[in-house]
Scaffold this motif. Structure first.
Motif, PDB file in Angstrom:
ATOM      1  N   ALA A  24      11.018   1.262  60.662  1.00 32.37           N
ATOM      2  CA  ALA A  24      11.123   2.369  59.709  1.00 32.37           C
ATOM      3  C   ALA A  24      10.269   3.564  60.146  1.00 32.37           C
ATOM      4  N   ALA A  25       9.058   3.300  60.648  1.00 26.29           N
ATOM      5  CA  ALA A  25       8.197   4.403  61.107  1.00 26.29           C
ATOM      6  C   ALA A  25       8.835   5.123  62.290  1.00 26.29           C
ATOM      7  N   ASP A  26       9.437   4.380  63.200  1.00 23.24           N
ATOM      8  CA  ASP A  26      10.101   4.994  64.360  1.00 23.24           C
ATOM      9  C   ASP A  26      11.213   5.938  63.902  1.00 23.24           C
ATOM     10  N   LYS A  27      11.951   5.526  62.884  1.00 23.55           N
ATOM     11  CA  LYS A  27      13.048   6.352  62.372  1.00 23.55           C
ATOM     12  C   LYS A  27      12.507   7.638  61.736  1.00 23.55           C
ATOM     13  N   ARG A  28      11.421   7.530  60.979  1.00 15.25           N
ATOM     14  CA  ARG A  28      10.820   8.728  60.377  1.00 15.25           C
ATOM     15  C   ARG A  28      10.327   9.690  61.458  1.00 15.25           C
ATOM     16  N   ILE A  29       9.679   9.151  62.485  1.00 14.77           N
ATOM     17  CA  ILE A  29       9.165   9.989  63.579  1.00 14.77           C
ATOM     18  C   ILE A  29      10.318  10.711  64.276  1.00 14.77           C
ATOM     19  N   ALA A  30      11.386   9.976  64.564  1.00 17.73           N
ATOM     20  CA  ALA A  30      12.539  10.568  65.262  1.00 17.73           C
ATOM     21  C   ALA A  30      13.177  11.696  64.450  1.00 17.73           C
ATOM     22  N   GLY A  31      13.073  11.634  63.127  1.00 18.31           N
ATOM     23  CA  GLY A  31      13.679  12.645  62.275  1.00 18.31           C
ATOM     24  C   GLY A  31      12.785  13.834  61.959  1.00 18.31           C
ATOM     25  N   LEU A  32      11.541  13.811  62.437  1.00 17.05           N
ATOM     26  CA  LEU A  32      10.610  14.913  62.133  1.00 17.05           C
ATOM     27  C   LEU A  32      10.959  16.188  62.893  1.00 17.05           C
ATOM     28  N   ALA A  33      10.870  17.292  62.195  1.00 15.89           N
ATOM     29  CA  ALA A  33      11.060  18.586  62.847  1.00 15.89           C
ATOM     30  C   ALA A  33       9.846  18.912  63.717  1.00 15.89           C
ATOM     31  N   LEU A  34      10.088  19.623  64.798  1.00 15.23           N
ATOM     32  CA  LEU A  34       8.984  20.091  65.629  1.00 15.23           C
ATOM     33  C   LEU A  34       8.351  21.310  64.972  1.00 15.23           C
ATOM     34  N   PRO A  35       7.056  21.508  65.162  1.00 16.28           N
ATOM     35  CA  PRO A  35       6.402  22.698  64.603  1.00 16.28           C
ATOM     36  C   PRO A  35       7.025  23.974  65.179  1.00 16.28           C
ATOM     37  N   THR A  36       6.959  25.042  64.401  1.00 14.70           N
ATOM     38  CA  THR A  36       7.496  26.329  64.839  1.00 14.70           C
ATOM     39  C   THR A  36       6.482  27.129  65.641  1.00 14.70           C
ATOM     40  N   CYS A  37       5.200  26.744  65.544  1.00 11.88           N
ATOM     41  CA  CYS A  37       4.126  27.444  66.255  1.00 11.88           C
ATOM     42  C   CYS A  37       3.102  26.453  66.777  1.00 11.88           C
ATOM     43  N   ASP A  38       2.478  26.808  67.871  1.00 12.77           N
ATOM     44  CA  ASP A  38       1.299  26.104  68.342  1.00 12.77           C
ATOM     45  C   ASP A  38       0.175  26.467  67.371  1.00 12.77           C
ATOM     46  N   PRO A  39      -0.600  25.499  66.856  1.00 11.08           N
ATOM     47  CA  PRO A  39      -1.622  25.838  65.869  1.00 11.08           C
ATOM     48  C   PRO A  39      -2.748  26.708  66.430  1.00 11.08           C
ATOM     49  N   VAL A  40      -2.903  26.733  67.732  1.00  7.93           N
ATOM     50  CA  VAL A  40      -3.975  27.506  68.356  1.00  7.93           C
ATOM     51  C   VAL A  40      -3.468  28.849  68.853  1.00  7.93           C
ATOM     52  N   THR A  41      -2.378  28.832  69.622  1.00 13.85           N
ATOM     53  CA  THR A  41      -1.952  30.044  70.313  1.00 13.85           C
ATOM     54  C   THR A  41      -0.697  30.693  69.736  1.00 13.85           C
ATOM     55  N   GLY A  42      -0.140  30.117  68.685  1.00 18.12           N
ATOM     56  CA  GLY A  42       0.961  30.764  67.995  1.00 18.12           C
ATOM     57  C   GLY A  42       2.352  30.453  68.521  1.00 18.12           C
ATOM     58  N   PRO A  43       3.308  31.363  68.262  1.00 14.53           N
ATOM     59  CA  PRO A  43       4.716  31.081  68.536  1.00 14.53           C
ATOM     60  C   PRO A  43       5.088  31.011  70.016  1.00 14.53           C
ATOM     61  N   ASP A  44       4.230  31.463  70.892  1.00 15.60           N
ATOM     62  CA  ASP A  44       4.517  31.383  72.332  1.00 15.60           C
ATOM     63  C   ASP A  44       3.592  30.395  73.031  1.00 15.60           C
ATOM     64  N   GLY A  45       2.988  29.491  72.290  1.00 15.84           N
ATOM     65  CA  GLY A  45       1.966  28.610  72.826  1.00 15.84           C
ATOM     66  C   GLY A  45       2.486  27.413  73.603  1.00 15.84           C
ATOM     67  N   ALA A  46       1.545  26.678  74.158  1.00 17.02           N
ATOM     68  CA  ALA A  46       1.833  25.512  74.996  1.00 17.02           C
ATOM     69  C   ALA A  46       2.640  24.447  74.271  1.00 17.02           C
ATOM     70  N   LEU A  47       2.370  24.231  72.994  1.00 14.13           N
ATOM     71  CA  LEU A  47       3.089  23.213  72.252  1.00 14.13           C
ATOM     72  C   LEU A  47       4.594  23.443  72.325  1.00 14.13           C
ATOM     73  N   LEU A  48       5.021  24.687  72.194  1.00 10.33           N
ATOM     74  CA  LEU A  48       6.457  24.971  72.186  1.00 10.33           C
ATOM     75  C   LEU A  48       7.101  24.725  73.539  1.00 10.33           C
ATOM     76  N   THR A  49       6.337  24.802  74.590  1.00  7.60           N
ATOM     77  CA  THR A  49       6.837  24.481  75.922  1.00  7.60           C
ATOM     78  C   THR A  49       6.784  22.978  76.178  1.00  7.60           C
ATOM     79  N   LEU A  50       5.641  22.370  75.892  1.00  4.54           N
ATOM     80  CA  LEU A  50       5.409  20.971  76.238  1.00  4.54           C
ATOM     81  C   LEU A  50       6.094  19.976  75.291  1.00  4.54           C
ATOM     82  N   TRP A  51       6.426  20.396  74.083  1.00  7.96           N
ATOM     83  CA  TRP A  51       7.057  19.510  73.121  1.00  7.96           C
ATOM     84  C   TRP A  51       8.568  19.714  73.025  1.00  7.96           C
ATOM     85  N   ARG A  52       9.162  20.494  73.864  1.00  7.56           N
ATOM     86  CA  ARG A  52      10.613  20.707  73.817  1.00  7.56           C
ATOM     87  C   ARG A  52      11.333  19.766  74.737  1.00  7.56           C
TER      88      ARG A  52
END
Length: 169
Positions: free
Chosen positions: A141-169
């Protein structure tokens, strides 16, 4: 804020903890202004669509979240954390550091000093986080919830063009 390059840590499913295909990101003191006060860090997270919900420490047992990604901003002291479960990696964090943890990645507090304290923040829409302890009954059940989670729209540190948006896509 200028682009800060995070340390990148990856962890595979170990059978108890799902971990994630997305890496943990650790920003080491990205900005003196950001860590000047807890309020400054919380305001910065809010400006990047991450909702600060608490100030405290990290649980001292391995756990993960299946309903939210998590950002931890160190506002006081320092600590050794273990990421990725019992066979995972130990990391040292100190005031001003920010850790971005994808849903499913196990983490725990190992040791602290200097009045260690964090701000915990979550992406908009993921403010209702759970605590999973790696028990067999947690999955699938936890795996299913994780798979259905939306990705953040911004890196919490560097904003909408941050590393998270590159590395988590």
């Amino acid at each position: 804020m200028s682009e800060a390059a995070p340390q990148v840590l990856s962890f595979d499913d170990d059978g108890s903890f799902p971990n994630s295909r997305f890496p943990v990101l650790i920003y080491c003191e990205p900005s003196a202004a950001l860590s000047a006060t807890a309020e400054a860090m919380e305001a910065h997270f809010r400006s990047n669509d991450w909702v600060p919900l608490w100030r405290d420490s990290v649980f001292d047992y391995h756990h993960y979240h299946s309903t939210a990604h998590e950002t931890l901003g160190v506002i006081a002291g320092e600590a050794t954390l273990q990421m990725g479960g019992p066979k995972g990696q130990y990391v040292h964090v100190a005031r001003g550091d920010i850790i971005v943890i994808p849903a499913g990645v196990a983490h725990r507090r190992v040791a602290t000093s200097g009045g260690f304290k964090l701000v915990g923040a979550y992406p908009l829409g993921q403010e209702d986080w759970d605590v999973m302890r790696g028990l067999p009954a947690d999955r699938p059940a936890a795996d299913k919830r994780i798979a259905g989670l939306a990705l953040p729209t911004c890196d919490p540190v560097t904003g909408p063009d941050g590393a998270l948006l590159t590395l988590w896509r």
